[in-house]
Design a protein around this motif. Structure first.
Motif, mmCIF file in Angstrom:
data_model
loop_
_atom_site.group_PDB
_atom_site.id
_atom_site.type_symbol
_atom_site.label_atom_id
_atom_site.label_comp_id
_atom_site.label_asym_id
_atom_site.label_seq_id
_atom_site.Cartn_x
_atom_site.Cartn_y
_atom_site.Cartn_z
ATOM 1 N N VAL A 100 0.843 -1.203 0.000
ATOM 2 C CA VAL A 100 0.000 0.000 0.000
ATOM 3 C C VAL A 100 0.872 1.244 0.000
ATOM 4 O O VAL A 100 0.594 2.218 -0.705
ATOM 5 N N GLU A 101 1.953 1.208 0.776
ATOM 6 C CA GLU A 101 2.883 2.346 0.809
ATOM 7 C C GLU A 101 3.550 2.541 -0.552
ATOM 8 O O GLU A 101 3.700 3.675 -1.033
ATOM 9 N N LEU A 102 3.968 1.430 -1.168
ATOM 10 C CA LEU A 102 4.592 1.508 -2.494
ATOM 11 C C LEU A 102 3.635 2.080 -3.527
ATOM 12 O O LEU A 102 4.020 2.872 -4.381
ATOM 13 N N LEU A 103 2.375 1.658 -3.435
ATOM 14 C CA LEU A 103 1.367 2.146 -4.375
ATOM 15 C C LEU A 103 1.191 3.654 -4.232
ATOM 16 O O LEU A 103 1.122 4.386 -5.229
ATOM 17 N N ARG A 104 1.162 4.113 -3.001
ATOM 18 C CA ARG A 104 1.045 5.558 -2.763
ATOM 19 C C ARG A 104 2.274 6.302 -3.283
ATOM 20 O O ARG A 104 2.171 7.411 -3.818
ATOM 21 N N GLU A 105 3.436 5.670 -3.099
ATOM 22 C CA GLU A 105 4.686 6.270 -3.586
ATOM 23 C C GLU A 105 4.654 6.395 -5.110
ATOM 24 O O GLU A 105 5.054 7.425 -5.664
ATOM 25 N N MET A 106 4.164 5.360 -5.771
ATOM 26 C CA MET A 106 4.077 5.377 -7.227
ATOM 27 C C MET A 106 3.117 6.467 -7.705
ATOM 28 O O MET A 106 3.396 7.186 -8.667
ATOM 29 N N GLU A 107 1.984 6.578 -7.005
ATOM 30 C CA GLU A 107 1.004 7.602 -7.375
ATOM 31 C C GLU A 107 1.564 8.993 -7.133
ATOM 32 O O GLU A 107 1.368 9.910 -7.937
ATOM 33 N N ALA A 108 2.294 9.152 -6.023
ATOM 34 C CA ALA A 108 2.889 10.449 -5.695
ATOM 35 C C ALA A 108 3.935 10.854 -6.727
ATOM 36 O O ALA A 108 4.099 12.038 -7.032
ATOM 37 N N ASN A 109 4.640 9.841 -7.270
ATOM 38 C CA ASN A 109 5.654 10.108 -8.296
ATOM 39 C C ASN A 109 5.048 10.238 -9.689
ATOM 40 O O ASN A 109 5.770 10.329 -10.674
ATOM 41 N N ARG A 110 3.714 10.221 -9.732
ATOM 42 C CA ARG A 110 2.970 10.367 -10.987
ATOM 43 C C ARG A 110 3.379 9.325 -12.029
ATOM 44 O O ARG A 110 3.478 9.624 -13.228
ATOM 45 N N MET A 111 3.634 8.117 -11.540
ATOM 46 C CA MET A 111 3.936 7.030 -12.470
ATOM 47 C C MET A 111 2.661 6.633 -13.192
ATOM 48 O O MET A 111 1.563 6.706 -12.646
ATOM 49 N N GLU A 112 2.805 6.229 -14.452
ATOM 50 C CA GLU A 112 1.649 5.788 -15.232
ATOM 51 C C GLU A 112 1.310 4.358 -14.836
ATOM 52 O O GLU A 112 1.825 3.402 -15.406
ATOM 53 N N LEU A 113 0.452 4.221 -13.863
ATOM 54 C CA LEU A 113 0.129 2.899 -13.341
ATOM 55 C C LEU A 113 -0.903 2.212 -14.225
ATOM 56 O O LEU A 113 -1.855 2.832 -14.669
ATOM 57 N N ASN A 114 -0.697 0.919 -14.449
ATOM 58 C CA ASN A 114 -1.678 0.174 -15.225
ATOM 59 C C ASN A 114 -2.537 -0.667 -14.288
ATOM 60 O O ASN A 114 -2.282 -0.799 -13.099
ATOM 61 N N LEU A 115 -3.559 -1.273 -14.862
ATOM 62 C CA LEU A 115 -4.511 -2.047 -14.075
ATOM 63 C C LEU A 115 -3.868 -3.263 -13.429
ATOM 64 O O LEU A 115 -4.295 -3.703 -12.357
ATOM 65 N N VAL A 116 -2.818 -3.801 -14.064
ATOM 66 C CA VAL A 116 -2.135 -4.977 -13.506
ATOM 67 C C VAL A 116 -1.646 -4.688 -12.092
ATOM 68 O O VAL A 116 -1.790 -5.517 -11.178
ATOM 69 N N VAL A 117 -1.072 -3.519 -11.902
ATOM 70 C CA VAL A 117 -0.540 -3.136 -10.583
ATOM 71 C C VAL A 117 -1.659 -3.088 -9.552
ATOM 72 O O VAL A 117 -1.540 -3.633 -8.445
ATOM 73 N N TYR A 118 -2.760 -2.432 -9.912
ATOM 74 C CA TYR A 118 -3.881 -2.330 -8.967
ATOM 75 C C TYR A 118 -4.493 -3.701 -8.682
ATOM 76 O O TYR A 118 -4.859 -3.998 -7.547
ATOM 77 N N ASN A 119 -4.606 -4.529 -9.708
ATOM 78 C CA ASN A 119 -5.161 -5.874 -9.504
ATOM 79 C C ASN A 119 -4.326 -6.681 -8.507
ATOM 80 O O ASN A 119 -4.862 -7.420 -7.683
ATOM 81 N N VAL A 120 -3.002 -6.541 -8.608
ATOM 82 C CA VAL A 120 -2.097 -7.257 -7.707
ATOM 83 C C VAL A 120 -2.376 -6.880 -6.251
ATOM 84 O O VAL A 120 -2.504 -7.747 -5.373
ATOM 85 N N VAL A 121 -2.500 -5.583 -5.991
ATOM 86 C CA VAL A 121 -2.706 -5.118 -4.614
ATOM 87 C C VAL A 121 -4.114 -5.460 -4.125
ATOM 88 O O VAL A 121 -4.295 -5.910 -2.983
ATOM 89 N N ILE A 122 -5.112 -5.272 -4.983
ATOM 90 C CA ILE A 122 -6.494 -5.597 -4.598
ATOM 91 C C ILE A 122 -6.606 -7.081 -4.251
ATOM 92 O O ILE A 122 -7.228 -7.457 -3.251
#
Length: 255
Positions: A100-122
């Motif tokens: 969850v922390e990594l995901l927030r870090e990625m969002e904060a860094n404005r990385m272009e996140l794809n659905l695969v990343v979110y699916n993994v965490v969900i």
């Protein structure tokens, strides 16, 4: 071991590391990785991703975090694939605060996140029983410009069923069409198993009728569950109806 004369480029080393990782010979992969530095070869993002993935798949998460940190020290920014690999490893090993922390870090860094990343965490949150956190993340996808696909819905429906939240699970099933994401056979089987595991055979019968209407069939896990119901001392009449309905629609003799 590797000699300067036998392997001279980063790509070749990455192939070797990948081969060792796939064979679960992670210590050999680590040796090649260390020799790259001795040979003054700078590992690229692919090399790091391969090693991190190999360590994660063996559950050696703390070791995987070292090359992840090292690549940043060396001036290489982790890409989406790097994060996805590490997130998957952390989730599969029940270390859920860090993803969850990594995901927030990625969002904060404005990385272009794809659905695969979110699916993994969900999926990791659902497996760990943290369904409320999974719901929050799932519900916020659209606001992030990411549209859930059938796999995302299947993960959420499975998580809800596992927690006994059957009304919420069916609500998601009904929501899918309106969101332009049609349920597939896996979706129906997931919710049917959830209903059967919670002794909702009449409800399951209704969903199976709908599944059959759309041309989908029960998978092996669902069939096994129904067979188990029929083998009980007190057989639910609805379970017999389930068998009869599936028997009429399935070409192979399943019973």
């Amino acid at each position: 071991m590797v000699s300067k004369g036998s392997i001279i480029d980063v790509h070749s080393c990455s192939i070797l590391i990948n081969g060792y990782c796939k064979s679960k010979m992670i210590d050999q992969a680590n040796k090649i990785f260390k020799e790259m530095h001795r040979m003054e070869l700078s590992p690229d993002t692919v090399t790091y991703n391969t090693l991190v993935d190999g360590l994660c798949k063996l559950g050696r998460i703390q070791e995987a975090e070292k090359p992840f940190s090292q690549m940043q020290v060396c001036g290489l920014l982790p890409d989406v694939q790097t994060y996805a690999v590490l997130l998957d490893g952390l989730c599969n090993n029940q270390q859920l605060s860090t993803p969850v922390e990594l995901l927030r870090e990625m969002e904060a860094n404005r990385m272009e996140l794809n659905l695969v990343v979110y699916n993994v965490v969900i999926e990791g949150l659902c497996k760990a029983g943290k369904i409320e956190s999974a719901i929050v993340l799932f519900s916020g996808l659209s606001s992030k410009g990411v549209q859930p696909d059938v796999r995302t819905y299947n993960i959420m429906i499975g998580g809800l069923c596992h927690q006994g939240l059957l009304v919420e699970a069916e609500k998601l099933l009904r929501e899918m069409e309106g969101k332009g994401c049609s349920p597939n056979g896996c979706t129906y089987n997931i919710i049917i198993r959830g209903l059967l595991n919670n002794n909702k055979t009449l409800w399951a019968l209704e969903v199976i009728q709908e599944m059959v209407k759309w041309g989908f069939s029960a998978d092996a896990s669902t069939v096994k569950l129904i067979v188990g119901l029929l083998s009980k001392d007190e057989v639910d009449l609805n379970a017999i109806k389930l068998r009869e309905l599936l028997y009429r629609k399935m070409p192979a003799p399943m019973w």
